[in-house]
Design an enzyme around this catalytic site. Sequence first.
Site, PDB file in Angstrom:
ATOM      1  N   GLU A  10      47.579  68.304  62.536  1.00 60.72           N
ATOM      2  CA  GLU A  10      47.927  69.733  62.429  1.00 60.72           C
ATOM      3  C   GLU A  10      46.669  70.572  62.214  1.00 60.72           C
ATOM      4  O   GLU A  10      46.511  71.258  61.188  1.00 60.72           O
ATOM      5  CB  GLU A  10      48.923  69.963  61.298  1.00 60.72           C
ATOM      6  CG  GLU A  10      50.286  69.384  61.575  1.00 60.72           C
ATOM      7  CD  GLU A  10      51.347  69.815  60.580  1.00 60.72           C
ATOM      8  OE1 GLU A  10      50.992  70.337  59.518  1.00 60.72           O
ATOM      9  OE2 GLU A  10      52.532  69.631  60.867  1.00 60.72           O
ATOM     10  N   GLU A  51      56.613  64.805  63.998  1.00 61.77           N
ATOM     11  CA  GLU A  51      57.102  64.883  62.619  1.00 61.77           C
ATOM     12  C   GLU A  51      58.296  65.815  62.543  1.00 61.77           C
ATOM     13  O   GLU A  51      58.289  66.896  63.135  1.00 61.77           O
ATOM     14  CB  GLU A  51      56.051  65.531  61.696  1.00 61.77           C
ATOM     15  CG  GLU A  51      54.859  64.720  61.341  1.00 61.77           C
ATOM     16  CD  GLU A  51      53.929  65.507  60.398  1.00 61.77           C
ATOM     17  OE1 GLU A  51      54.410  66.376  59.643  1.00 61.77           O
ATOM     18  OE2 GLU A  51      52.724  65.254  60.439  1.00 61.77           O
TER      19      GLU A  51
HETATM   20  C1  GAL Z   1      53.077  68.439  57.865  1.00 68.18           C
HETATM   21  C2  GAL Z   1      51.912  67.482  57.723  1.00 68.18           C
HETATM   22  C3  GAL Z   1      52.280  66.214  56.986  1.00 68.18           C
HETATM   23  C4  GAL Z   1      53.104  66.544  55.780  1.00 68.18           C
HETATM   24  C5  GAL Z   1      54.326  67.325  56.190  1.00 68.18           C
HETATM   25  C6  GAL Z   1      55.229  67.701  55.050  1.00 68.18           C
HETATM   26  O1  GAL Z   1      52.623  69.740  57.933  1.00 68.18           O
HETATM   27  O2  GAL Z   1      51.389  67.143  58.975  1.00 68.18           O
HETATM   28  O3  GAL Z   1      51.112  65.527  56.634  1.00 68.18           O
HETATM   29  O4  GAL Z   1      52.329  67.298  54.914  1.00 68.18           O
HETATM   30  O5  GAL Z   1      53.920  68.530  56.784  1.00 68.18           O
HETATM   31  O6  GAL Z   1      56.317  68.481  55.478  1.00 68.18           O
END
Ligand code: GAL
Length: 688
Positions: free
Chosen positions: A152, A320
């Site tokens: 990110e 994710e």
């Molecule tokens: C994303 C990030 C992850 C974790 C996640 C939590 O922004 O890539 O490492 O922090 O959020 O929601």
Amino acid sequence: MRRWSEGQPGLAFGADYNPEQWPAEVRREDLRLMGRAGVTLVSVGIFSWGLLEPEPDRFEFGWFDEVLDDLHGAGIGVSLATATASEPAWLAQRWPEALRVDADGVRVRFGSRQSWCPSSPVYRERSLRLVQALAERYGQHPALRLWHVSNELGCHNPRCCCDTSAAAFRAWLTRRYGDVEALNAAWATAFWSQHYTTFEQVDVPARTSTLKNPTHVLDFARFSSDELLGQFLAEKGVLRRITPDVPVTTNFMVGSQLNPLDYGRWGLDQDVVSNDHYLIHRHGDPEHGGIGYDDPRAELAYSADLIRGVARGNPWLLMEHSTSAVNWQPVNVAKPAGQMLQDSLSHVARGADGVCFFQWRASAGGAEQWHSALVPHAGEDSDRFREVVDLGQLLGRLGELRGSTVHNDVVLLVDWQNSWALGGESLPSHRVRHADLALRIHGALRAAHVGADVVPVTAHPDDLAAVLSSYRVLVVPTLYLTDATTAAAVRAAADAGTHVLVTYLSGIVDEHLHVGLGGYPGAFRELLGIRVEEFHPLPDGVAGLLDDGTVGDVWAEVATASDDVEVLARYAEGATAGRPALTRRTLPSGAVAWYLGTSPDDEHLETLLRDVCTAAGVRPVAQASGPVDLVRRRSADGCSWLFALNHGSEAATVSVRGHDLVSDRAVGPQLDLAPGASAVVREDRADG
Ligand code: GAL
């Protein structure tokens, strides 16, 4: 180039995996549980720099070798991070100048993550050494499916105001403008005595006593996006040199609002586009009032359509999302039973060829200990893990969808530069944000069971006119900044027969944020036959009634329409009374150019979208009752799958005939969907 999904029988399923947080016996259990859940792909090493390189140039790969070998032994593929996301303590200690500086001139301290300055030569050099070491060591590892650059990028360090960044900004401006007088003209520096005689005088737009120059701010946003892209490309360059066959991605944060990077542009450099998406619930407190959504799952649908636009229609990877609650909202709302599966399918419906999560196992300690995971703190014996197993089985059955795509008849045109411009300090109304109306229009189309593509301007540097012309309906929502090329592409689509709906505050300024004079909207005045003399934005809580019963919000204006324009609704009261608020004009191509001058209530917005679709011959994805989300994926060889997700609290029906891969049974001619239920129907082919 190898395919990232190589060797995966179903759609990819997995998570960020952080084994360094756990002892050996837990890691052994992880492998067993991954097998039980049907996990096929994990991202490893994302935040492992400090353990992989505990001192400059001393690498500790032994533990990591074991992790990768074990995963491979268990038949699990790896999306291997370059581990550069979070700098190690030694880097911050020895080279504090590599840490970013905020707009108040404060340099952040070590102790969180992603604290580095995107323009830091030290960070660049140290990170590339690590990338090279990882690529040399694991480039041939049989578990490796995909390189996952950083994490990110720009999430916490989107802009840096240190002196190094200021020098890099000046170099960027020199490349962009060549001559400082060109910069003066673009930034309108005659105003407030801001004229520069040399590039050396230009600073980053940090803390000032009052309003900043908006073009200065916009150029800094462009520069900052480019600067982080430079880091991505530098890491990718090292990986390409050492492992030319391994695809490279970096996980984007595409949601409807608030992105610091121009992902339309960034998508062009990805071998596969990947995205992280989290539901953002609306909370009462003002700090979060600006980013929450009344219907976070409608925002999910919009974002998934947008990431497909970033991927230029190609399948993409959901890197994710969350099984349940996150840990970074004021109240972290957990997902009820069934929602994780439905949210996953909503992404798959819109083109995801894999579904991954943050993270595999919920951490016992550390900043994200309260974030949900595939294995919750309660462990294997939990409803959440049982749902995870069900999801893994379902994704395993959906392998036939891989590579299929989505194409709709309606497109919404969006642009990151517009979200930056409309996030500026001095505008007609801070109640207008670039994506708000786009999101509502997307929702109105979904309510009518009409699919929409969402296409970013910068994803199509060479073929925007051709892309837009391939649709029956083009929506231009709040495209405040419209450069000449984009305006010409919209015009070309209309001339080719695409119906166009333009909304208020579109086509107002050019790429330098200069107003098109002679009546708004300069870029679309001719197309629409509309000339706006003055804006009358509506304060919060003040409705703008129209004479057809519409309750308008956010916007009103004093406009005139040319003779060949049909006025469908007028403002009914106040300073704009009698002025056109909704118009349509039939163009020589036969297409209709619609103009909407306010933000109508839901009912009237839905009616308008139905009228636009009817005029353009756009049909629903399928016939259905109730609030069912309908999306169709198609393969190149003529197969199609209808996704039907019942988000409502009542039973619904859908007209479809085929085989439902969720329930694994034949369905049709009518499918009954219980509240919260989902179906993925491989449709019977007309040719049998
Ligand atoms: C994303 C990030 C992850 C974790 C996640 C939590 O922004 O890539 O490492 O922090 O959020 O929601």
